[in-house]
Design an enzyme around this catalytic site. Structure first.
Site, PDB file in Angstrom:
ATOM      1  N   ALA A   1       0.725  -1.246   0.072  1.00  0.00           N
ATOM      2  CA  ALA A   1      -0.051  -0.147   0.096  1.00  0.00           C
ATOM      3  C   ALA A   1       0.851   1.280   0.092  1.00  0.00           C
ATOM      4  CB  ALA A   1      -1.004   0.052   1.086  1.00  0.00           C
TER       5      ALA A   1
ATOM      6  N   ASP B   1     -12.397  -0.189  10.689  1.00  0.00           N
ATOM      7  CA  ASP B   1     -12.357  -0.568   9.449  1.00  0.00           C
ATOM      8  C   ASP B   1     -12.733  -1.982   9.429  1.00  0.00           C
ATOM      9  OD1 ASP B   1     -11.743   0.149   6.544  1.00  0.00           O
ATOM     10  OD2 ASP B   1      -9.785  -0.368   6.863  1.00  0.00           O
TER      11      ASP B   1
END
Length: 578
Positions: free
Chosen positions: A239, A396
């Site tokens: 990421a 999340d």
């Protein structure tokens, strides 16, 4: 301030980039928020002003037009400024206050510049120039392909996607900023919240040798070969901020995953965020009316949140807090990874590897759990209890972060994003749940009115009726289940299920609720939006895994939450203090 920007653009264009991005964000937000039209005019005129272009070639300030600063209806003065447009801005500050604020802002800008390494500034300038150029070309091609005259409505319609593409091209800082926008429907316009759901946090992988050098640096005197038997060269995930690799501990032989911060990310984020904060404060200085939008505070919160993500020790703390909560609550059907503190640091996180499949994998649930409904309730029950009794809650809980393990337990992973909740917000959530379970929309309306910031009298009866219509709309949504067949090693086939457009649907419901609140002059805090988004994720999972289940009326859920609320040893108070 303009002179400061001009003289520093030669060695570092990041301030100009930050001001431009902040102006763009503020201006597009201004389509929905009154009072930002002067800022849009300033952003446009400053961009096309010859004075700004000339200043990049010369550090010498030029004498240009003047700006009329109006202090109510009582007094006005003319302020000399190079190339500032003629704008009338309502301003109640005295000339002395303006000078004092300007000096403080100037001093802060100088401090930021002195802390900025020139090499990073040059890199960011080149990247920004390329990103802006590519995005401008894409936008021009879009309009050219349609033909005809480009209208203001055309521009407003295309701006969200153009800004998202620009953010993705600008790299880690702006990708994270885009994700912040996507998770904050209470702060940003609906079109931008929905568009930034598509913001991709995937970048090219860093070569393994560079990853190894970071791991070695973080381990200090110990050699990599003395700590890990091996580290797989191919990353499990990559990421904007970190890269994740599978590994095995040499001392215990246990399988682990290591999360390694990418090289240079900390410096880039630090510089970008400092200039972004400076840009928003500059905007508020130029137009004090925008202070009611708290742009400076929002930017400061973004900087704090993102810089916290750079310190993996804080994520380790979040995991261990959750583990302590599980132990204290005698929950043994839900787990989280064990953190190896001795092999972790600010830029390296070593965790137990959990083997499982996402919560939406129908075949995994069928083979790992005899009762999928019970598995779902275990996850939901635990998460709701953690909101009350843990120092922070997992913020999340998309399907990739909830695993069904081979032993039938539920595994929570990736604690990089967590939330905290105030007693006021929790009280509102309880009121919402109570009203929804009893279909008492007046109770729901009263809870939301007490939660939101409003200076107007709210017609709660009318608000309750509109809430009822929204709930009916949500409940009537059909859940499209997408089945995907995946070939595994050895020839086995895995069938997974996914709720179609899950993220977009959850966000759209939140946006509708925020818009409804705005109709009645109610502004909801960000922690409420963050919490409610996770609840909506679980609602999607319920429709997938247990369509006949009504969680709010199920005693297995309600009973445990009410007990924790009574016996939580001040858990909510602890959260507020943190």
């Amino acid at each position: 301030i303009r002179h400061l920007a001009h003289t520093t653009m030669i060695r570092h264009n990041a301030l100009g980039l930050a001001v431009a991005v902040a102006c763009l964000c503020a201006s597009v937000t201004g389509f929905a928020v009154p009072g930002t039209a002067p800022l849009r005019r300033y952003a446009h005129q400053a961009h096309t002003s010859p004075g700004l272009r000339d200043a990049r070639l010369s550090a010498r300030p030029a004498v240009g037009p003047t700006m009329q600063v109006t202090s109510g209806s009582e007094r006005s003065r003319r302020v000399e400024n190079d190339a500032l447009p003629n704008i009338n801005i309502g301003d109640t500050r005295t000339p002395e206050e303006i000078v004092k604020e300007g000096r403080e802002l100037l001093q802060e800008g100088i401090e930021v510049l002195l802390k900025t390494p020139p090499n990073i500034g040059l890199r960011r300038t080149l990247l920004a120039s390329r990103a802006v150029l590519l995005t401008a070309v894409d936008l021009a091609n879009t309009f050219q392909g349609r033909g005809g005259r480009v209208t203001q409505e055309d521009i407003e319609r295309e701006l969200p996607s153009a800004l998202r593409l620009l953010f993705e091209r600008l790299g880690p800082t702006y990708i994270k900023l885009g994700q912040f926008i996507a998770s904050s429907p209470t702060l940003f316009p609906a079109a931008y919240v929905e568009e930034f759901q598509k913001c991709l946090d995937s970048t090219e992988k860093v070569p393994f040798e560079r990853i190894k050098s970071i791991v070695q640096a973080e381990l200090g005197a110990r050699r990599i070969d003395d700590v890990y038997s091996y580290i797989e060269e191919e990353p499990l995930a990559t990421a904007s901020i970190a890269q994740v690799h599978a590994a095995k501990l040499k001392s215990t032989g246990e399988d682990v995953v290591i999360k390694v911060q990418k090289p240079g990310v900390g410096d880039v984020l630090g510089v970008d965020l400092s200039f972004l904060v400076m840009a928003t404060r500059t905007i508020e200085f130029l137009n004090p009316e925008l202070r009611r939008l708290s742009l400076g505070n929002i930017a400061e919160d973004i900087r704090t949140t993102m810089l916290d993500e750079l310190d993996f020790r804080k994520e380790a703390d979040n995991i261990q807090d959750f583990q302590a909560f599980l132990t204290a609550s005698d929950i043994d059907n839900v787990v989280c990874p064990f953190v190896y503190r001795g092999e972790s640091s600010k830029r390296l996180l070593t965790m137990q590897r959990l083997y499982g499949r996402p919560l939406t994998d129908l075949e995994a649930i069928a083979s790992y759990s005899a009762n999928p409904e019970e598995t779902l309730l275990n996850a939901l029950n635990t998460w709701m209890a953690s909101v009350v009794a843990c120092k922070s809650f997992h913020a999340d809980v998309h399907a990739g972060n909830l695993l069904v393990l081979e032993n039938g337990k539920v595994g929570f992973i990736d604690f990089g994003i967590v939330g905290t909740i105030s007693p006021k917000t929790w009280a509102a959530v309880e009121g919402l749940a109570r009203g929804l379970a009893d279909q008492d929309y007046l109770v729901m309306a009263e809870a939301l009115v007490q939660l939101g910031a409003t200076s107007d009298e709210v017609d709660t009866a009318s608000f309750a009726e509109d809430l009822r219509k929204l709930v009916v709309k949500v409940e009537s949504l059909d859940v499209d289940v997408l089945l995907t067949a995946e070939q595994r090693v050895g020839g086995e086939t895995s069938v997974s299920a996914q709720v179609a457009a899950d993220d977009q649907e959850v966000t759209r419901i939140l946006v509708d609720l925020v818009a409804l609140g705005q109709q009645y002059g109610i502004k909801f805090p960000r922690d409420f939006g963050l919490l409610l988004k996770q609840v909506l994720y679980f609602d999607r999972y319920t429709k997938l895994l247990a369509p006949t289940l009504e969680p709010l009326n199920d005693e297995r859920l309600r009973g445990s939450i009410e007990a924790l609320a009574r016996e939580g040893d001040g858990g909510v108070t602890d959260v507020e203090a943190r």
